[in-house]
Design a protein around this motif. Structure first.
Motif, PDB file in Angstrom:
ATOM      1  N   GLY A 216       0.772  -1.221   0.000  1.00  0.00           N
ATOM      2  CA  GLY A 216       0.000   0.000   0.000  1.00  0.00           C
ATOM      3  C   GLY A 216       0.806   1.274   0.000  1.00  0.00           C
ATOM      4  N   VAL A 217       2.139   1.158   0.026  1.00  0.00           N
ATOM      5  CA  VAL A 217       3.009   2.342   0.069  1.00  0.00           C
ATOM      6  C   VAL A 217       4.041   2.200  -1.033  1.00  0.00           C
ATOM      7  CG1 VAL A 217       4.545   3.751   1.475  1.00  0.00           C
ATOM      8  CG2 VAL A 217       2.683   2.480   2.561  1.00  0.00           C
ATOM      9  N   SER A 218       3.898   2.941  -2.114  1.00  0.00           N
ATOM     10  CA  SER A 218       4.817   2.818  -3.240  1.00  0.00           C
ATOM     11  C   SER A 218       6.071   3.663  -3.067  1.00  0.00           C
ATOM     12  CB  SER A 218       4.120   3.213  -4.542  1.00  0.00           C
ATOM     13  OG  SER A 218       3.710   4.568  -4.510  1.00  0.00           O
ATOM     14  N   GLU A 219       6.011   4.683  -2.202  1.00  0.00           N
ATOM     15  CA  GLU A 219       7.170   5.500  -1.875  1.00  0.00           C
ATOM     16  C   GLU A 219       7.159   5.753  -0.379  1.00  0.00           C
ATOM     17  OE1 GLU A 219       7.054   9.239  -3.869  1.00  0.00           O
ATOM     18  OE2 GLU A 219       4.930   9.547  -3.524  1.00  0.00           O
ATOM     19  N   PRO A 220       8.304   6.084   0.209  1.00  0.00           N
ATOM     20  CA  PRO A 220       8.368   6.166   1.673  1.00  0.00           C
ATOM     21  C   PRO A 220       7.392   7.186   2.253  1.00  0.00           C
ATOM     22  CG  PRO A 220      10.566   6.192   0.719  1.00  0.00           C
ATOM     23  CD  PRO A 220       9.607   6.332  -0.425  1.00  0.00           C
ATOM     24  N   ASP A 221       6.682   6.792   3.278  1.00  0.00           N
ATOM     25  CA  ASP A 221       5.869   7.682   4.099  1.00  0.00           C
ATOM     26  C   ASP A 221       6.156   7.299   5.548  1.00  0.00           C
ATOM     27  OD1 ASP A 221       3.504   8.482   5.790  1.00  0.00           O
ATOM     28  OD2 ASP A 221       2.936   9.442   3.906  1.00  0.00           O
ATOM     29  N   ILE A 222       6.793   8.201   6.272  1.00  0.00           N
ATOM     30  CA  ILE A 222       7.334   7.860   7.585  1.00  0.00           C
ATOM     31  C   ILE A 222       6.247   7.369   8.525  1.00  0.00           C
ATOM     32  CG2 ILE A 222       8.432   8.835   9.638  1.00  0.00           C
ATOM     33  CD1 ILE A 222       9.983  10.696   7.691  1.00  0.00           C
ATOM     34  N   LEU A 223       5.151   8.107   8.632  1.00  0.00           N
ATOM     35  CA  LEU A 223       4.133   7.760   9.617  1.00  0.00           C
ATOM     36  C   LEU A 223       3.247   6.608   9.153  1.00  0.00           C
ATOM     37  CD1 LEU A 223       3.122  11.304  10.911  1.00  0.00           C
ATOM     38  CD2 LEU A 223       4.831   9.727  11.791  1.00  0.00           C
ATOM     39  N   GLN A 224       3.223   6.320   7.862  1.00  0.00           N
ATOM     40  CA  GLN A 224       2.559   5.108   7.395  1.00  0.00           C
ATOM     41  C   GLN A 224       3.424   3.886   7.686  1.00  0.00           C
ATOM     42  OE1 GLN A 224      -0.353   4.429   6.253  1.00  0.00           O
ATOM     43  NE2 GLN A 224      -1.238   6.184   5.181  1.00  0.00           N
ATOM     44  N   THR A 225       4.727   4.033   7.498  1.00  0.00           N
ATOM     45  CA  THR A 225       5.636   2.902   7.655  1.00  0.00           C
ATOM     46  C   THR A 225       5.698   2.408   9.087  1.00  0.00           C
ATOM     47  OG1 THR A 225       6.968   3.706   5.800  1.00  0.00           O
ATOM     48  CG2 THR A 225       8.003   2.129   7.290  1.00  0.00           C
ATOM     49  N   VAL A 226       5.698   3.326  10.072  1.00  0.00           N
ATOM     50  CA  VAL A 226       5.833   2.887  11.462  1.00  0.00           C
ATOM     51  C   VAL A 226       4.646   2.038  11.891  1.00  0.00           C
ATOM     52  CG1 VAL A 226       7.250   4.875  12.063  1.00  0.00           C
ATOM     53  CG2 VAL A 226       4.782   4.986  12.413  1.00  0.00           C
ATOM     54  N   GLN A 227       3.510   2.148  11.187  1.00  0.00           N
ATOM     55  CA  GLN A 227       2.343   1.355  11.540  1.00  0.00           C
ATOM     56  C   GLN A 227       2.486  -0.102  11.107  1.00  0.00           C
ATOM     57  OE1 GLN A 227      -1.554   3.265  10.885  1.00  0.00           O
ATOM     58  NE2 GLN A 227      -0.435   5.121  10.350  1.00  0.00           N
ATOM     59  N   ALA A 228       3.567  -0.431  10.401  1.00  0.00           N
ATOM     60  CA  ALA A 228       3.833  -1.829  10.079  1.00  0.00           C
ATOM     61  C   ALA A 228       4.371  -2.589  11.283  1.00  0.00           C
ATOM     62  CB  ALA A 228       4.829  -1.917   8.919  1.00  0.00           C
ATOM     63  N   LEU A 229       4.783  -1.871  12.337  1.00  0.00           N
ATOM     64  CA  LEU A 229       5.353  -2.510  13.520  1.00  0.00           C
ATOM     65  C   LEU A 229       4.243  -2.971  14.458  1.00  0.00           C
ATOM     66  CD1 LEU A 229       8.181   0.087  14.196  1.00  0.00           C
ATOM     67  CD2 LEU A 229       8.416  -2.139  13.091  1.00  0.00           C
ATOM     68  N   PHE A 267      -3.752  17.013   5.002  1.00  0.00           N
ATOM     69  CA  PHE A 267      -5.061  16.503   4.596  1.00  0.00           C
ATOM     70  C   PHE A 267      -5.791  15.924   5.798  1.00  0.00           C
ATOM     71  CE2 PHE A 267      -6.755  15.424   0.191  1.00  0.00           C
ATOM     72  CZ  PHE A 267      -8.069  15.598   0.591  1.00  0.00           C
ATOM     73  N   PHE A 268      -5.681  16.629   6.949  1.00  0.00           N
ATOM     74  CA  PHE A 268      -6.324  16.237   8.192  1.00  0.00           C
ATOM     75  C   PHE A 268      -5.952  14.817   8.593  1.00  0.00           C
ATOM     76  CE2 PHE A 268      -8.910  19.352   5.959  1.00  0.00           C
ATOM     77  CZ  PHE A 268      -8.751  20.423   6.830  1.00  0.00           C
ATOM     78  N   GLY A 269      -4.655  14.549   8.456  1.00  0.00           N
ATOM     79  CA  GLY A 269      -4.082  13.331   8.994  1.00  0.00           C
ATOM     80  C   GLY A 269      -3.913  12.191   8.034  1.00  0.00           C
ATOM     81  N   LEU A 270      -4.291  12.341   6.766  1.00  0.00           N
ATOM     82  CA  LEU A 270      -4.199  11.228   5.831  1.00  0.00           C
ATOM     83  C   LEU A 270      -2.824  11.099   5.189  1.00  0.00           C
ATOM     84  CD1 LEU A 270      -7.700  11.548   4.100  1.00  0.00           C
ATOM     85  CD2 LEU A 270      -6.955   9.798   5.723  1.00  0.00           C
ATOM     86  N   ILE A 271      -2.003  12.152   5.245  1.00  0.00           N
ATOM     87  CA  ILE A 271      -0.684  12.150   4.625  1.00  0.00           C
ATOM     88  C   ILE A 271       0.328  12.673   5.632  1.00  0.00           C
ATOM     89  CG2 ILE A 271       0.731  13.085   2.738  1.00  0.00           C
ATOM     90  CD1 ILE A 271      -1.883  13.448   1.160  1.00  0.00           C
ATOM     91  N   SER A 272       1.482  12.025   5.718  1.00  0.00           N
ATOM     92  CA  SER A 272       2.541  12.475   6.624  1.00  0.00           C
ATOM     93  C   SER A 272       3.069  13.838   6.191  1.00  0.00           C
ATOM     94  CB  SER A 272       3.683  11.454   6.627  1.00  0.00           C
ATOM     95  OG  SER A 272       4.782  11.961   7.348  1.00  0.00           O
ATOM     96  N   ALA A 273       3.341  14.693   7.190  1.00  0.00           N
ATOM     97  CA  ALA A 273       3.807  16.052   6.906  1.00  0.00           C
ATOM     98  C   ALA A 273       5.321  16.154   6.799  1.00  0.00           C
ATOM     99  CB  ALA A 273       3.309  17.012   7.984  1.00  0.00           C
ATOM    100  N   PHE A 274       6.033  15.031   6.867  1.00  0.00           N
ATOM    101  CA  PHE A 274       7.500  15.063   6.899  1.00  0.00           C
ATOM    102  C   PHE A 274       8.063  14.435   5.628  1.00  0.00           C
ATOM    103  CE2 PHE A 274       5.836  14.658  11.209  1.00  0.00           C
ATOM    104  CZ  PHE A 274       6.269  15.863  11.738  1.00  0.00           C
TER     105      PHE A 274
END
Length: 839
Positions: A216-229, A267-274
């Motif tokens: 579900g993540v084709s390019e790095p998204d920091i706050l999406q990735t940490v949810q894999a843990l 986008f009110f939390g849907l996309i990481s801001a970093f």
């Protein structure tokens, strides 16, 4: 030995002490004055020397052993740096040299191999370069009293006087020692995907530049990735509402280059801001936090941009179906560099399938209609300055913004309702890192951060105007020192001061109403910690703590002691046991106001503890776990208990009979996390399971104990990725049991005996939503376009089965005393695509 590096003035001062003003040997019991030795040569060889007194008066030498005049003069020239010219058979002139030629070979003193690409800088000049394929370098016209600095990634830097490298028949060999980070060792080379590591301290580290692919993540998204843990999830599918072991998102400490962040998403939390492309590493800590960190009773996520000066310009740019971005690392001088990044969405002028799906998710159950206009941007920059080999300074800045504007026209209205919502964050910080001796180092840091949320609504034919504002201002200064008692024993100490001011304002013109609530808290913290790593590396860990003095300028003062422990031990080969524990506290929280909300979209507002309605939030947590790791298999399990006290129902987002009570209580989480991961160079597959039993306790409510709003008992992830040449593919499924909610009483849903009429609810959180299921996939392909350039094409699909999961259910009482059921649904099928060029 004291390192001569504080600044150029002090360095030259020491050089003068040790070397003499004329760049020669200082006087010792075995040395003679050069002037006296020249007189001896004049008598012995019947010659005459002409020179300036100032060039030789302070020079002392060891007598050459040769009896041949030419050999003696050549040796004198080499050891003194003085040029000796022969005018005829009897007369010679001596001239002091101001520049010299130097050369050398740089080797690895462990492997004794050449080190190509090492940076060589000449202080007090503009000379710099890198070693060639043989590890060699040479420079002409080098100032005689200058210093040479040699560095290479992975090696300890070398600081050496130019005279030592004087070019003669043979160039000097320079051995560089490998640089080890003894107490922060990575023990899992690949964890779920490349670029994600597990550390000896039980934390995790993400390196976006080396990041592989996740479903579900084709390019790095920091706050999406940490949810894999395991143990880190979001109950509402947002990156700004991450729940670590059952805690709310405001109980997470989020740091960017050491700066505390009060806004984390677009986008009110849907996309990481970093921006991940200028983020070098991300450290995730669920328990056993270092004493240097304050706040974040649930967990810590620390992002760091690169601290190494780039040798050459590099960067990249790209776009996806939401936004475009660009970043670059720009050398300014050999000891200065600049990092920049910028990103902006084009959602205000271009609708894409991804934006449409995101909009449906973000704006459901709100006043926003299809005429809305939304965009976001973020910008970062970092200036790095290497003062000398042992001191580095940097200044980091980040600015991010979300902007929403819309018009809404009613059938009976002459003028449209106009509304806008702006969410902005500006932060700046600086750091000075100093290595004073081989055993003592320090870091001094400062930051200022400001978060501002503004809403304006104009309605009823411009007759009514509502303004709302949430403003956070925070300043921080911290000094941390590290003293190496032994090679494997480090003592850390420090002091931290933080001042946080928060203001909440509401203004209504019709009917007139004004509210302005503001406060300031100052916090002083002293911390100390001992870290140990055994010589056989079987035992690693630290023990320490911090003392906080917290002062609310209006209401209270309090001292809080927070012990911390983090121990891991290798019982058997590849089998480790971990024991972690911590006490933590925080003074900032987010209330969720369901009546005075920001246009129904952003309901969270930051507030300060006041010692009364909202006390200081405190937590204690302990965990025990073990892991087994080989090159192909990782198995880990952790059991933990966490208790958090001092929470208010306003910070929990109740949507039942308790949502306006303002009661103080606590919650306790008992849980276990399990992960099995098999991997090799081509694939990685993993199965994770998390169990949480999360219960509130509010003594004055009935019942006093009931399930937490975030009590998701079971969560399972089955996923994998595969690499085939330059193609990477990822696929996975996520399952979670439904979170609790409260239904109206089936027999008597409405209480008409009170005014205003109320909904009669069952016991709090006595019902459960249906289970959550989502399947994701992603792929990217890297096309090499040269030695330093490549293109990356990516596609991803979130929820490719298009299952509409129910994320929340609550109820509202209508004007006709009927009950309206509100359901917030998950993202539907959400495609995305990206193209990047890196160079």
């Amino acid at each position: 030995m004291l390192k001569k590096h504080l600044n150029t003035l002090i360095t030259l001062f020491f050089l003068l002490i040790f070397s003499g003003a004329s760049y020669a040997q200082t006087e010792t019991k075995d040395s003679v004055a050069l002037r006296d030795f020249l007189s001896e040569l004049e008598s012995k060889f019947d010659v005459k020397f002409s020179y300036a007194d100032t060039d030789v008066d302070t020079v002392y030498i060891t007598k050459p052993t040769s009896n041949v005049l030419n050999d003696i003069l050549n040796e004198l020239g080499d050891i003194t740096g003085i040029t000796i010219n022969k005018l005829n058979d009897r007369y010679y002139t001596l001239t002091k040299t101001t520049t010299i030629s130097i050369c050398g070979y740089v080797l690895d003193n462990f492997e004794e191999n050449n080190i190509p690409g090492a940076t060589v800088e000449i202080y007090e000049s503009n000379l710099s370069g890198v070693t060639d394929e043989n590890g060699s370098f040479n420079f002409e016209n080098v100032p005689i009293n200058s210093l040479v600095y040699i560095k290479h990634l992975g090696y300890r830097p070398i600081f050496i006087e130019a005279k030592v490298l004087l070019k003669t028949n043979e160039c000097k060999t320079i051995a560089m020692a490998l640089s080890y980070q003894e107490l922060d060792e990575v023990i899992v080379t690949q964890f779920l995907t490349t670029g994600l590591y597990k550390l000896n301290n039980a934390g995790f580290e993400l390196s976006p530049s080396k990041f592989g692919i996740l479903p579900g993540v084709s390019e790095p998204d920091i706050l999406q990735t940490v949810q894999a843990l395991p143990g880190i999830k979001s109950v509402d599918e947002t990156v700004s509402d991450i729940n670590i072991r059952g805690g709310t998102n405001d109980q997470n400490l989020i740091l960017w280059d050491g700066i505390k962040m009060y806004q984390t998403g677009h986008f009110f939390g849907l996309i990481s801001a970093f921006n991940p492309y200028v983020t070098e590493k991300v450290t995730i800590i669920k328990n056993g936090t270092s004493a240097m960190y304050s706040g974040g009773v649930s967990g810590t996520l620390s992002m760091r941009t690169s601290e190494e000066l780039p040798l050459n310009f590099n960067g990249g740019s790209g776009f996806n179906l939401i936004s475009g971005d660009v970043f670059g690392e720009i050398p300014i001088q050999n000891n200065m560099a600049l990092q920049v990044s910028a990103r902006r969405s084009y959602t205000d002028f271009l609708n894409t399938p991804t934006y449409t799906t995101f909009s449906e998710k973000a704006f459901q159950d709100t006043e926003v209609n299809s005429e809305s206009e939304f965009y976001f941007y973020d910008f970062t920059t970092k200036f790095m300055y290497e003062i000398n080999p042992y001191q580095k300074a940097s200044v980091s800045l980040i600015n991010m913004s979300n902007n929403l504007n819309y018009l809404e026209t009613a059938n009976d209205s002459l003028a449209p309702n106009r509304s806008n919502l702006n969410q902005d964050n500006f932060s700046i910080g600086s750091e000075l890192q100093s290595e004073w001796t081989d055993y003592f180092s320090s870091q001094l840091s400062f930051y200022y951060t400001q978060y501002d949320l503004d809403a304006l609504s104009i309605s009823n034919n411009d007759a009514q105007q509502l303004e709302q504002n949430n403003l956070v201002k925070e300043s921080n200064i911290k000094l941390t020192t590290n003293y190496k008692l032994r090679e494997n024993l480090v003592w850390m100490n420090g002091y931290e001061f933080t001042e946080t001011g928060i203001e909440n304002t509401t203004n209504v013109n019709q009917p007139p109403f004004t509210s302005n609530i503001k406060g300031v808290i100052r916090k002083h913290g002293l911390f100390s910690e001992i870290a140990y790593s055994s010589e056989d590396e079987k035992l690693n860990g630290f023990i320490g703590g911090r003392v906080n003095y917290i002062e609310n300028l209006d209401t209270f003062q309090e001292y809080i002691f927070e012990p911390r422990i983090n121990i891991s031990y290798e019982l058997l080969s590849n089998f480790k046991v971990e024991v972690l524990g911590e006490y933590k506290s925080q003074v900032t929280n987010q209330i969720i106001d369901l009546e005075q909300n920001f246009l129904g979209i952003e309901k969270r507002r930051w507030i300060l503890s006041d010692g009364d309605a909202l006390p200081i939030t405190k937590s204690k947590q302990g965990s025990f776990g073990f892991n087994f790791d080989t090159n192909r298999l990782y198995v880990g399990i952790d059991a933990f208990y966490k208790e958090v006290n001092g929470i208010n129902v306003y910070t929990q987002g109740f949507q039942n009979q308790n949502q306006f009570d303002g009661e103080i209580g606590s919650y306790a989480v008992k849980g276990a996390e399990f992960l099995i991961n098999t991997k090799n160079n081509d694939y990685s597959a993993w199965l994770s399971y998390t169990f949480n039993k999360n219960d509130y306790t509010f003594d004055v409510l009935e019942p006093s104990t009931f399930p937490n709003n975030l009590d998701v008992r079971h969560a399972i992830t089955l996923a994998g990725n595969y690499t085939l040449g330059d193609l990477k593919i990822g696929m996975g499924i996520n399952y979670k049991s439904g979170k609790p909610f409260t239904r109206p009483d089936e027999n008597e849903p409405i209480n008409e005996t009170v005014f205003p009429t109320e909904i009669n609810y069952e016991d709090p959180n006595s019902s459960r939503l249906p289970e959550y299921f989502r399947a994701d996939a992603s792929a990217n392909y890297t096309l090499k376009m040269g030695d330093t350039m490549n293109a990356i094409f990516g596609v991803s699909v979130l929820n490719f089965t298009n299952r509409r999961n129910t994320l929340n259910t609550y109820y509202r009482l209508q004007n006709d005393n009927t009950i309206e059921t509100i359901e917030r649904l998950s993202l539907g099928i959400t495609p995305n695509a990206s193209v990047r060029i890196n160079f």
